[in-house]
Design a protein around this motif. Sequence first.
Motif, PDB file in Angstrom:
ATOM      1  N   GLU A 153       0.837  -1.205   0.000  1.00 40.44           N
ATOM      2  CA  GLU A 153       0.000   0.000   0.000  1.00 40.44           C
ATOM      3  C   GLU A 153       0.873   1.257   0.000  1.00 40.44           C
ATOM      4  N   ILE A 154       1.980   1.224   0.716  1.00 39.27           N
ATOM      5  CA  ILE A 154       2.890   2.379   0.725  1.00 39.27           C
ATOM      6  C   ILE A 154       3.464   2.584  -0.674  1.00 39.27           C
ATOM      7  N   LEU A 155       3.814   1.512  -1.357  1.00 40.23           N
ATOM      8  CA  LEU A 155       4.325   1.611  -2.728  1.00 40.23           C
ATOM      9  C   LEU A 155       3.248   2.168  -3.661  1.00 40.23           C
ATOM     10  N   ARG A 156       2.022   1.727  -3.482  1.00 40.16           N
ATOM     11  CA  ARG A 156       0.908   2.237  -4.297  1.00 40.16           C
ATOM     12  C   ARG A 156       0.741   3.738  -4.092  1.00 40.16           C
ATOM     13  N   ILE A 157       0.815   4.174  -2.853  1.00 41.68           N
ATOM     14  CA  ILE A 157       0.678   5.601  -2.551  1.00 41.68           C
ATOM     15  C   ILE A 157       1.844   6.382  -3.151  1.00 41.68           C
ATOM     16  N   LEU A 158       3.060   5.841  -3.059  1.00 35.31           N
ATOM     17  CA  LEU A 158       4.217   6.495  -3.667  1.00 35.31           C
ATOM     18  C   LEU A 158       4.016   6.645  -5.169  1.00 35.31           C
ATOM     19  N   ASP A 159       3.571   5.588  -5.827  1.00 30.46           N
ATOM     20  CA  ASP A 159       3.302   5.667  -7.265  1.00 30.46           C
ATOM     21  C   ASP A 159       2.304   6.779  -7.572  1.00 30.46           C
ATOM     22  N   ALA A 160       1.243   6.854  -6.779  1.00 32.73           N
ATOM     23  CA  ALA A 160       0.222   7.880  -6.994  1.00 32.73           C
ATOM     24  C   ALA A 160       0.813   9.280  -6.778  1.00 32.73           C
ATOM     25  N   LEU A 161       1.581   9.449  -5.719  1.00 30.21           N
ATOM     26  CA  LEU A 161       2.185  10.763  -5.465  1.00 30.21           C
ATOM     27  C   LEU A 161       3.139  11.158  -6.586  1.00 30.21           C
ATOM     28  N   GLN A 162       3.935  10.222  -7.046  1.00 26.91           N
ATOM     29  CA  GLN A 162       4.904  10.532  -8.097  1.00 26.91           C
ATOM     30  C   GLN A 162       4.238  10.757  -9.450  1.00 26.91           C
ATOM     31  N   SER A 163       3.017  10.289  -9.631  1.00 27.34           N
ATOM     32  CA  SER A 163       2.314  10.490 -10.902  1.00 27.34           C
ATOM     33  C   SER A 163       1.906  11.947 -11.078  1.00 27.34           C
ATOM     34  N   ASP A 164       1.719  12.651  -9.969  1.00 27.95           N
ATOM     35  CA  ASP A 164       1.280  14.053  -9.994  1.00 27.95           C
ATOM     36  C   ASP A 164      -0.080  14.209 -10.694  1.00 27.95           C
ATOM     37  N   GLU A 165      -0.898  13.167 -10.608  1.00 32.42           N
ATOM     38  CA  GLU A 165      -2.227  13.146 -11.215  1.00 32.42           C
ATOM     39  C   GLU A 165      -3.274  12.890 -10.137  1.00 32.42           C
ATOM     40  N   LEU A 166      -4.546  12.988 -10.521  1.00 27.03           N
ATOM     41  CA  LEU A 166      -5.647  12.629  -9.624  1.00 27.03           C
ATOM     42  C   LEU A 166      -5.839  11.113  -9.705  1.00 27.03           C
ATOM     43  N   CYS A 167      -5.678  10.438  -8.569  1.00 29.19           N
ATOM     44  CA  CYS A 167      -5.736   8.974  -8.533  1.00 29.19           C
ATOM     45  C   CYS A 167      -6.929   8.523  -7.693  1.00 29.19           C
ATOM     46  N   PRO A 168      -7.830   7.737  -8.290  1.00 29.01           N
ATOM     47  CA  PRO A 168      -9.000   7.286  -7.536  1.00 29.01           C
ATOM     48  C   PRO A 168      -8.642   6.239  -6.478  1.00 29.01           C
ATOM     49  N   CYS A 169      -9.619   5.921  -5.684  1.00 28.42           N
ATOM     50  CA  CYS A 169      -9.487   4.885  -4.669  1.00 28.42           C
ATOM     51  C   CYS A 169      -8.985   3.589  -5.307  1.00 28.42           C
ATOM     52  N   ASN A 170      -8.041   2.943  -4.657  1.00 30.88           N
ATOM     53  CA  ASN A 170      -7.473   1.664  -5.106  1.00 30.88           C
ATOM     54  C   ASN A 170      -6.726   1.752  -6.433  1.00 30.88           C
ATOM     55  N   TRP A 171      -6.399   2.952  -6.893  1.00 32.69           N
ATOM     56  CA  TRP A 171      -5.631   3.125  -8.124  1.00 32.69           C
ATOM     57  C   TRP A 171      -4.307   2.395  -8.020  1.00 32.69           C
ATOM     58  N   LYS A 172      -3.882   1.812  -9.124  1.00 34.77           N
ATOM     59  CA  LYS A 172      -2.580   1.148  -9.203  1.00 34.77           C
ATOM     60  C   LYS A 172      -1.850   1.679 -10.420  1.00 34.77           C
ATOM     61  N   GLN A 173      -0.519   1.630 -10.349  1.00 36.90           N
ATOM     62  CA  GLN A 173       0.309   2.091 -11.449  1.00 36.90           C
ATOM     63  C   GLN A 173      -0.130   1.414 -12.749  1.00 36.90           C
ATOM     64  N   GLY A 174      -0.270   2.223 -13.799  1.00 41.41           N
ATOM     65  CA  GLY A 174      -0.693   1.724 -15.093  1.00 41.41           C
ATOM     66  C   GLY A 174      -2.187   1.900 -15.365  1.00 41.41           C
ATOM     67  N   GLU A 175      -2.953   2.158 -14.302  1.00 38.69           N
ATOM     68  CA  GLU A 175      -4.401   2.384 -14.493  1.00 38.69           C
ATOM     69  C   GLU A 175      -4.655   3.846 -14.847  1.00 38.69           C
ATOM     70  N   ALA A 176      -5.874   4.096 -15.321  1.00 39.61           N
ATOM     71  CA  ALA A 176      -6.251   5.452 -15.746  1.00 39.61           C
ATOM     72  C   ALA A 176      -6.351   6.390 -14.551  1.00 39.61           C
ATOM     73  N   PHE A 177      -6.003   7.643 -14.815  1.00 39.34           N
ATOM     74  CA  PHE A 177      -6.163   8.714 -13.826  1.00 39.34           C
ATOM     75  C   PHE A 177      -7.550   9.310 -13.988  1.00 39.34           C
ATOM     76  N   LEU A 178      -7.967  10.051 -12.965  1.00 37.21           N
ATOM     77  CA  LEU A 178      -9.225  10.775 -13.069  1.00 37.21           C
ATOM     78  C   LEU A 178      -9.020  12.007 -13.937  1.00 37.21           C
ATOM     79  N   LYS A 179     -10.004  12.296 -14.770  1.00 36.68           N
ATOM     80  CA  LYS A 179      -9.976  13.506 -15.618  1.00 36.68           C
ATOM     81  C   LYS A 179     -11.063  14.444 -15.129  1.00 36.68           C
TER      82      LYS A 179
END
Length: 180
Positions: A153-179
């Motif tokens: 979960e910490i790795l998932r959060i790091l991925d989301a933070l480093q993406s600099d995008e809006l990430c929905p609940c349970n988002w994982k690297q490679g999935e779509a961001f919120l628009k």
Amino acid sequence: MLTIGDKFPAFDLTSVAGGAAGLTGEFVQISDKTDEGKWKLVFFWPKDFTFVCPTEIVAFGKMAGEFKDRDTVVYGVSIDSEFVHLNWRLHHEDLKHLQIPMLADIKRELSDACGVLSGDAGVAYRATFLVDPDNIIRHVSVNDLSVGRNPQEILRILDALQSDELCPCNWKQGEAFLKV
């Protein structure tokens, strides 16, 4: 307790190095300047030679390469001395292959500065901080002394933070961001 947007405190702690170097008995100093310009994952555990702690430490250690791939260093911290850390590494089969350093906060300065000391137990809570390259806390979580963390979960959060995008609940690297 420090929170998102706060600057992570300055520190300079003796540690048992990760990898094979950690089993030689040589200690290294690690400070807030050691890996300047990188993301940092700093996690605290209550104390060595306990039951829940090694499960977390080993799990974070096994994922050290995944964090490194994201330009993130992993530091584990407890209030035990470097001598206790070394003894634990030498005598706990799962810790012998640990790839991350174990920092000794024997004066409780970093634990206190972060606000993660348990007043009753006198040890650090299971606190986790993700710190960006500018030394700003971007994520913090704290578990009760009896409950281990989920490094995935910490790795998932790091991925989301480093993406600099809006990430929905349970988002994982490679999935779509919120628009918007």
